[in-house]
Design a protein around this motif. Structure first.
Motif, short mmCIF file in Angstrom:
data_model
loop_
_atom_site.label_atom_id
_atom_site.label_comp_id
_atom_site.label_asym_id
_atom_site.label_seq_id
_atom_site.Cartn_x
_atom_site.Cartn_y
_atom_site.Cartn_z
N ALA A 92 0.91 -1.19 -0.05
CA ALA A 92 -0.06 0.04 -0.07
C ALA A 92 0.82 1.16 0.05
CB ALA A 92 -1.01 -0.01 1.08
N LEU A 152 -2.48 -3.18 -5.97
CA LEU A 152 -2.12 -2.20 -5.20
C LEU A 152 -0.58 -1.73 -5.48
CD1 LEU A 152 -3.98 -0.21 -3.69
CD2 LEU A 152 -2.94 -1.14 -1.34
N THR A 168 -7.95 2.49 -8.94
CA THR A 168 -8.24 2.27 -7.67
C THR A 168 -9.42 2.66 -6.67
OG1 THR A 168 -5.74 2.79 -7.70
CG2 THR A 168 -6.80 2.72 -5.35
#
Lengths: 584, 393
Positions: free
Chosen positions: A233, A481, A531
């Motif tokens: 992340a 991610l 996203t």
């Protein structure tokens, strides 16, 4: 070892539900269940129990609901019996068997146990789904009052605290739960060796479980959010903060002044990246606090370990991209603070390359290792910006030496290297990042864009071009991610091009820099859209993080698992998966 | 029959031995008397005649001379007037100059002693010397005497670098280095059994260091082209070797645990390169700094991994002398760095590293004096090779 392998396959589930709710597990094949108990009673021996289980499994293989009962040896309460809902006499018989089993385990004797009726009653309701078999659509009805302890092995001591709290709240049967949790925690104290990661996982990012492997955590359920929050992340922070630097460069470079960029984009992006960084760091800190085991496993993962550099690199980016209106000059102490953890991580990782047995470079080299190299160059760039002299040279030297080694290794694509993806994958864009940031760092250290910087820049440009013309081959990958981490090299290349344009100014270089900036901005915006869609619409931005849930030892019943994992009941498929399981 | 071939156990493809046993002590193959030996007693005897001790001596013993000669060079450099007048050089200048001469003479005598012992071995046990040349660890230590001679030459208080004798001696010592270069580097990429990927181990860096020492001596003499030539030889092969050693192919795990101290050679090579380039370019420019910093990083990286050296530290052996030379070279590079970049930090670095190297060398000398028995050759590690070759052929 039998013990271990059985241990890892059986996370314990404590529930208060009656057996009728567990369709296909407790209620079906009550006769077989009775046979179980009789067989078990006769011998009260571990081995024979397993035999009976195995035989019952064999009988059930013909298309019925699949029940796999493999009793784990250490957890007191976690075992599986096909417990029919039947008169209490049979229950007592079952529990006698159960307690006998435990006594055998504990004292190596076959004494009949003193039945604690309350314990017995609790035990009979306790059953656990050990495997996620696609054949069964088991709907576990978990009572509200029972705490889900499947994820306990991954929790830190705070998990124990949680258990105490739930004790106090009056949830039943915590002692056995505690013991089960303790033993499981003991079992998971050491992270799996690097070989296990390579054996159990596949894929360019080593994030897909092989068909013959089993996860220690249930795969058909959504895990707690923190467990699903990977260290990748931080790639988002990398992507956004590098954009902030790009817009700052566009704003401050005289050669690009024809675009008339205002300082606003830089300001907005910088604040956005700062907020994002704080948010992501906070969440990951929570994960460290609550699920330290998962963090440890991520740290030992050959690909994920490199992402532990990402927070520090993101902080360096933030310092590089700070808008002039906020702080014109940063204090050198910030540089020392940011580089210290980077230095310590490097000592560990590069030292392992040189001398660590299992983690030799020829084995674990993968493109994400370049994240560790980039930290050196970015640190050198920031230090040179601040006016430091020796520190930047130090990190540049270390980065360059190890980059050389890594570059050669990755280019060689050694057959011993299992982690390089056969097909192109966005991770290959990481190849562009080290030379472009090295060129900027060298130019800053030397004071001008000299031959060394130009050589590095042209290498970066060449790698970019050779990947860009193959962009068609990047199709077909699942969005994840970590793609954010793979796109910041494009931004880095754009910034390097702008610096090159400042040295060599003509229409060609200007248009090149314009083009590259446009591409990088477009890519980042597309990623942002993706996203947001995955986060809020599809809600699968954080899937179950399988790569941390691999077992420490290869599961022995892999052939059985291979059978159960295949979705079709075709004989040929079963045979092929069994043979595959045997081979591996 | 359990042939006693010492620690060259696991992947030594040159030795067609099927049975092996763990050595109880292994340096570059020295085993204690407790290991079983049923071979020809002429070669090995537990009691050992004086002659056999003399001839069982192998090139690894030149580590002692490397350490002492580099110490002499360090002391000479520290006493130079260009070194900044801080605490360290103040102390150094109070020591009378005859102490330096004494140290130099001790180093010279040790080197001559070791050389003569090795000559005796060459004459009497030529087969073993040949076997040593063929071994992937042993062959690198054949550079060691020439490196020691060159270091002594650079640190001599009796000759000036521009004198004729100096140049003649330089030629005399560099030609063997170049000859060994041609042989060993040629093997790396031509001979099947001795490909670099198979034989690479940390001691291979000694070959690189040999070239770099020759380059530095040539630069001090004023022969710039020879200096650049030897430097480029050294640095190119260093590049290749560095990558190979870091990659650590499976075949390169052939270093026994007792020889782990040679990992410190990782520190020595870039420091020596930094010093050589410093002499060639006559200023400590950015490449020198980068090489020095790389060496410093590797030093910190090794020092923070004590587990790597635990097994080798259990018993005193000749391999312990491998710690001294790299530390001294690092201290020399730190001195050159401090001479160029004036400031508190470089001087502190120079001080710390020099003190460390001196302390380590003195400690090793004390250990050697008290535990001489451990360090004397009990056995010729290369003897069995010649025997096995005869048996197998």
């Amino acid at each position: 070892m039998e013990k271990n392998e059985l241990q890892v396959e059986t996370p314990s589930v404590l529930k208060q539900s009656s057996c009728q709710n567990i369709r296909g597990f407790d209620c079906v094949d009550c006769e077989n269940g009775n046979d179980h108990s009789r067989l078990g009673n006769a011998t009260s021996d571990k081995e024979s129990k397993k035999e009976s289980v195995a035989s019952s499994e064999n009988t059930k293989l013909d298309g019925q609901d699949i029940v796999i009962s493999i009793p784990p040896m250490t957890s007191l309460s976690a075992f599986s019996l096909s417990l029919p809902s039947s008169p209490s006499g049979l229950h007592i018989g079952q529990t006698k068997l159960v307690v006998q089993q435990e006594k055998c385990r504990n004292t190596n004797q076959n004494n009949p146990a003193n039945l604690n009726p309350q314990v017995a009653r609790q035990k009979q309701f306790r059953s656990q789904p050990i495997l996620v078999a696609e054949g069964t659509k088991r709907k576990l009805v978990r009572s509200e009052t029972m705490r889900d302890s499947r994820f306990d092995p991954f929790k830190t001591w705070l998990g124990k605290l949680e258990r105490q709290i739930s004790n106090l709240r009056g949830m039943p049967t915590e002692e056995e739960d505690l013991e089960a949790g303790e033993t499981k925690r003991h079992e998971t104290e050491e992270a799996p060796g690097v070989d296990r990661y390579f054996d159990a996982l596949e894929g360019p990012e080593l994030d897909t479980l092989r068909a013959t492997e089993v996860s220690v955590l249930p795969e058909d359920e959504k895990w707690p959010f923190l467990l699903r929050f990977p260290v990748n992340a931080f790639g988002m922070c990398l992507g956004v903060s590098s954009q902030a630097i790009l817009w700052k460069t566009l704003d401050t470079s005289p050669v690009m002044s024809f675009l008339h960029i205002s300082p606003m984009p830089n300001l907005i992006l910088w604040w956005a990246s700062l907020v994002l960084m704080v948010f992501v760091s906070f969440l990951y800190l929570l994960k460290i606090v609550f699920y330290f085991e998962a963090v440890k496993r991520e740290y030992h993962h050959p690909v994920r370990a490199n992402f532990f550099f990402a927070p520090w690199i993101a902080c360096l980016f933030l310092s590089l991209g700070v808008p002039p209106s906020i702080a014109a000059n940063l204090q050198p102490i910030i540089w020392y603070i940011l580089m210290a953890p980077l230095f310590l991580f490097e000592l560990k990782i590069y030292g392992q390359w040189m001398s660590g047995g299992q983690r030799r470079l020829s084995k674990v080299a993968n493109p994400s290792n370049q994240l560790s190299i980039i930290g050196n160059f970015i640190g050198a760039l920031l230090g040179a910006n601040m006016g430091l002299k020796e520190g930047p040279i130090f990190f540049f030297a270390v980065g360059l030496a190890h980059y050389m080694v890594l570059f050669v290794t990755l280019y060689q694509r050694l057959p011993t290297n299992a982690t390089l993806p056969k097909e192109l994958h966005p991770v290959f864009f990481l190849f562009v990042a080290p030379p472009s940031v090295a060129c900027m760092a060298w130019a800053k250290i030397q004071g001008d864009f000299d031959h060394g910087a130009k050589i590095l820049y042209f290498i970066a440009l060449f790698l970019y071009m050779s990947l860009a013309v193959r962009v068609n081959f990047f199709r077909g990958f699942r969005f994840s991610l970590s793609w954010w981490a793979y796109t910041f090299p494009m931004t880095g290349a754009s910034i390097a091009t702008i610096k090159y344009t400042m040295a060599v100014t003509n229409i060609f270089t200007r248009s090149l820099s314009l083009c590259l900036c446009a591409i990088s901005t477009l890519t980042i915006s597309t990623l942002l859209v993706y996203t947001i869609i995955h986060a809020f619409v599809l809600r699968d931005l954080f899937p179950n993080d399988i790569s941390i849930a691999i077992t420490k030892k290869k599961p022995k019943f892999s052939k059985m698992l291979a059978h159960f994992r295949s979705s079709s009941s075709d004989r040929k498929d079963i045979d092929s998966s069994i043979s595959k399981g045997l081979e591996i | 029959m359990a042939p006693n071939h010492g620690p060259f156990t696991k992947t030594n493809h040159q030795i067609p031995i099927s049975t092996r046993h763990q050595p109880t002590i292994s340096t570059t193959g020295v085993s204690t008397g407790t290991s079983t030996r049923t071979r020809d007693s002429n070669i090995v005897s537990a009691s050992g005649t004086d002659l056999s001790i003399l001839t069982q001596f192998h090139a690894g013993y030149f580590r002692i001379s490397l350490a002492l000669c580099s110490q002499a060079l360090l002391w000479k450099t520290l006493a130079e007037p260009t070194t900044d007048a801080h605490a360290l050089s103040g102390i150094v200048r109070t020591i009378p100059s005859f102490a330096f001469i004494l140290l130099w003479l001790i180093a010279l005598l040790t080197l001559l002693l070791l050389c003569s012992l090795y000559m005796i071995r060459c004459f009497l046990r030529f087969r073993n010397v040949r076997a040593e040349l063929a071994h992937h660890v042993g062959m690198n230590y054949l550079f060691a005497p020439w490196i020691s001679f060159l270091l002594l030459l650079q640190s001599t208080p009796f000759l000036r670098p521009s004198s004729q004798l100096y140049r003649v001696l330089w030629c005399a010592f560099s030609v063997p280095i170049i000859a060994l270069d041609v042989k060993i580097y040629g093997h790396w990429f031509t001979q099947g059994k001795k490909f670099l990927s198979m034989v690479a181990n940390p001691t291979s860096q000694i070959t690189v260091i040999g070239n770099l020492v020759g380059a530095r001596a040539a630069a001090k003499m004023g022969w710039r082209e020879s200096a650049v030539c030897m430097f480029s030889l050294g640095i190119t092969h260093y590049l290749v070797l560095f990558v190979t050693l870091y990659q650590r192919f499976l075949g390169s795990d052939s270093l026994p645990a007792m020889l782990r101290p040679v990992f410190f050679l990782f520190i020595a090579a870039p420091s020596m390169a930094s010093l050589a380039w410093d002499s060639i370019s006559s200023s400590f420019d950015i490449s020198c700094k980068m090489l020095f910093f790389l060496s410093l990083f590797l030093f910190v990286s090794l020092v923070t991994r004590p587990a790597l050296f635990k097994r080798s530290m259990r018993r005193f052996s000749i391999a312990w002398w491998a710690y001294s030379f790299p530390l001294t070279v690092l201290a020399l590079a730190a001195t050159a760095y401090a001479q160029d970049v004036k400031g508190v930090m470089p001087n502190v670095l120079m001080l710390v590293l020099s003190v460390l190297s001196v302390v380590v060398t003195i400690a090793l000398m004390v250990f050697t004096a008290f535990k001489t028995h451990d360090i004397l050759p009990h056995d010729d590690p290369f003897a069995c090779y010649s025997i096995v070759r005869h048996i197998s052929t």
